[in-house]
Design a protein around this motif. Structure first.
Motif, PDB file in Angstrom:
ATOM      1  N   LEU A   1       0.762  -1.268   0.221  1.00 23.44           N
ATOM      2  CA  LEU A   1      -0.010  -0.047  -0.100  1.00 23.44           C
ATOM      3  C   LEU A   1       0.851   1.350   0.056  1.00 23.44           C
ATOM      4  O   LEU A   1       0.409   2.320  -0.737  1.00 23.44           O
ATOM      5  CB  LEU A   1      -0.882  -0.045   1.220  1.00 23.44           C
TER       6      LEU A   1
ATOM      7  N   ALA B   1       0.492   4.182  -2.972  1.00 25.39           N
ATOM      8  CA  ALA B   1      -0.056   5.585  -2.222  1.00 25.39           C
ATOM      9  C   ALA B   1       0.806   6.934  -2.700  1.00 25.39           C
ATOM     10  O   ALA B   1       0.335   7.897  -2.346  1.00 25.39           O
ATOM     11  CB  ALA B   1      -0.265   5.596  -0.756  1.00 25.39           C
TER      12      ALA B   1
ATOM     13  N   LEU C   1      -7.025   4.846  -5.090  1.00 24.88           N
ATOM     14  CA  LEU C   1      -7.360   5.162  -3.602  1.00 24.88           C
ATOM     15  C   LEU C   1      -7.395   6.567  -3.410  1.00 24.88           C
ATOM     16  O   LEU C   1      -6.865   7.186  -4.078  1.00 24.88           O
ATOM     17  CB  LEU C   1      -6.502   4.353  -2.833  1.00 24.88           C
ATOM     18  N   TRP C   2      -8.075   6.820  -2.281  1.00 32.73           N
ATOM     19  CA  TRP C   2      -8.005   8.425  -1.701  1.00 32.73           C
ATOM     20  C   TRP C   2      -7.967   8.036  -0.075  1.00 32.73           C
ATOM     21  O   TRP C   2      -8.410   7.451   0.628  1.00 32.73           O
ATOM     22  CB  TRP C   2      -9.414   8.908  -1.935  1.00 32.73           C
TER      23      TRP C   2
ATOM     24  N   LEU D   1      -7.611  -1.261   3.821  1.00 34.19           N
ATOM     25  CA  LEU D   1      -8.693  -0.309   4.036  1.00 34.19           C
ATOM     26  C   LEU D   1      -8.697   0.604   5.271  1.00 34.19           C
ATOM     27  O   LEU D   1      -9.043   1.720   5.166  1.00 34.19           O
ATOM     28  CB  LEU D   1      -9.968  -1.235   4.256  1.00 34.19           C
TER      29      LEU D   1
ATOM     30  N   VAL E   1      -6.550   3.721   4.239  1.00 36.37           N
ATOM     31  CA  VAL E   1      -7.064   4.822   3.576  1.00 36.37           C
ATOM     32  C   VAL E   1      -8.589   5.095   3.509  1.00 36.37           C
ATOM     33  O   VAL E   1      -9.147   4.637   4.660  1.00 36.37           O
ATOM     34  CB  VAL E   1      -6.927   4.202   2.065  1.00 36.37           C
TER      35      VAL E   1
ATOM     36  N   THR F   1     -10.789   5.387   1.024  1.00 40.71           N
ATOM     37  CA  THR F   1     -11.587   4.777   0.212  1.00 40.71           C
ATOM     38  C   THR F   1     -10.550   4.166  -0.950  1.00 40.71           C
ATOM     39  O   THR F   1      -9.620   4.800  -1.072  1.00 40.71           O
ATOM     40  CB  THR F   1     -12.758   5.385  -0.460  1.00 40.71           C
ATOM     41  N   ILE F   2     -10.910   2.810  -1.312  1.00 39.55           N
ATOM     42  CA  ILE F   2      -9.968   2.218  -2.303  1.00 39.55           C
ATOM     43  C   ILE F   2     -10.829   1.395  -3.450  1.00 39.55           C
ATOM     44  O   ILE F   2     -11.971   1.017  -2.980  1.00 39.55           O
ATOM     45  CB  ILE F   2      -9.256   1.294  -1.743  1.00 39.55           C
ATOM     46  N   ASP F   3     -10.287   1.355  -4.589  1.00 47.21           N
ATOM     47  CA  ASP F   3     -11.008   0.798  -5.734  1.00 47.21           C
ATOM     48  C   ASP F   3     -10.968  -0.574  -5.739  1.00 47.21           C
ATOM     49  O   ASP F   3      -9.922  -1.330  -5.365  1.00 47.21           O
ATOM     50  CB  ASP F   3     -10.392   1.388  -6.991  1.00 47.21           C
TER      51      ASP F   3
ATOM     52  N   THR G   1      -8.029  -2.160  -7.383  1.00 49.39           N
ATOM     53  CA  THR G   1      -6.772  -1.865  -6.732  1.00 49.39           C
ATOM     54  C   THR G   1      -6.336  -2.950  -5.826  1.00 49.39           C
ATOM     55  O   THR G   1      -5.491  -3.761  -5.524  1.00 49.39           O
ATOM     56  CB  THR G   1      -6.632  -0.781  -6.137  1.00 49.39           C
TER      57      THR G   1
ATOM     58  N   TRP H   1     -15.949   0.954  -4.902  1.00 51.66           N
ATOM     59  CA  TRP H   1     -15.186   1.588  -3.924  1.00 51.66           C
ATOM     60  C   TRP H   1     -15.248   1.130  -2.545  1.00 51.66           C
ATOM     61  O   TRP H   1     -16.715   0.946  -2.187  1.00 51.66           O
ATOM     62  CB  TRP H   1     -15.556   3.225  -3.860  1.00 51.66           C
TER      63      TRP H   1
ATOM     64  N   SER I   1     -14.673   0.817   1.623  1.00 51.60           N
ATOM     65  CA  SER I   1     -14.093   1.522   2.925  1.00 51.60           C
ATOM     66  C   SER I   1     -14.212   0.841   4.093  1.00 51.60           C
ATOM     67  O   SER I   1     -15.454  -0.027   4.234  1.00 51.60           O
ATOM     68  CB  SER I   1     -14.766   3.118   2.907  1.00 51.60           C
TER      69      SER I   1
END
Lengths: 150, 98
Positions: free
Chosen positions: A21, A25, A77-78, B21, B24, B26-28, B31, B70, B72
């Motif tokens: 990750l 990121a 991702l965000w 998770l 972050v 949110t994650i696709d 991904t 997405w 989370s």
């Protein structure tokens, strides 16, 4: 396999997932300088006529939107900037620093007529935001390594 | 309250996924699938299990002309993961370093 060995294996898998990750990121190299320029522009534009100040807000908003979109497209991702852990300390420090500099610039420009103050402050904020962004990423990687910010 | 292993999170892929998770916002879905190196159907099953337990929130959104999913971690999911990791670390007490 014993329970202890099972736990050891699971924790190793957690570490591997976090290391993966941390790589994913990473923002594109131009991301933090671009964010710095947008933020610095907010302070610098104070020296410009009012019409240019108003014109800059949509440019700033569009720039931020494009940056967020590019980051999500690259990483999938965000991450919330003020997430718990070391990252929150970096984000809060940066927000306070930039806010303080912008306030001081406004005072110098309007009360003391220091005409170059917004431009100088804009440049300092641009550098601070760029460095701050890189520090934030380093803090995020450190949080992932030792499990902070859960 | 002592930390305990959570059977929902304990499966290796689900544990890795929850850790991703947790870090972050949110994650696709794609991904996560790439990171875990599993098929779509396998990941869908894991996501369903975690969603049914209330640990993961799933949101579908159109992006650039295609539907993306997405993921989370929910607050109960975060608490369960914290407790699960604490239990794993407690089990490790006394195990020599490799």
């Amino acid at each position: 396999m014993t329970r202890d060995e099972d736990a050891l294996r699971m924790l190793a898998e957690v570490e591997a997932a976090n290391a993966d990750l941390a790589e994913r990121a990473k923002a594109p190299v131009w991301y933090h300088p671009a964010l710095g320029l947008l933020m610095g522009g907010l302070a610098a534009v104070e020296a410009a006529p009012l019409i240019w100040q108003y014109a800059y807000f949509p440019v700033f908003g569009l720039g931020i939107w494009l940056l967020v979109r590019a980051y999500i497209r690259k990483t999938g991702l965000w991450i919330y900037g003020f997430r718990a852990g070391r990252t929150r300390i970096v984000a809060l420090s940066l927000a306070l620093l930039c806010g303080g500099l912008a306030a001081m610039s406004g005072w110098l420009f309007h009360a003391r007529r220091v005409v170059y103050a917004p431009l100088l402050t804009g440049a300092v904020i641009a550098v601070a935001a760029t460095v701050g962004g890189l520090l934030w990423e380093a803090a995020f990687r450190a949080d992932l390594r030792d499990g902070r910010g859960l | 309250m002592s930390a305990s292993l959570d059977p929902v999170i304990h499966a290796p892929n689900r544990l890795q996924m929850c850790c991703m998770l947790a870090a972050v916002d949110t994650i696709d879905f794609a991904t996560v699938r790439e990171a875990l190196d599993v098929s779509e159907s396998v990941l869908s099953k894991h996501v369903k299990t975690l969603e049914e337990s209330g640990y993961v929130k799933v949101r579908k959104a159109a992006s650039e002309g295609r539907q993306r999913t997405w993921l989370s971690l929910s607050r109960p999911g975060r608490e369960a993961l914290r407790s699960h990791l604490a239990a794993l670390k407690a089990m490790m007490a006394g195990v020599p370093e490799i």
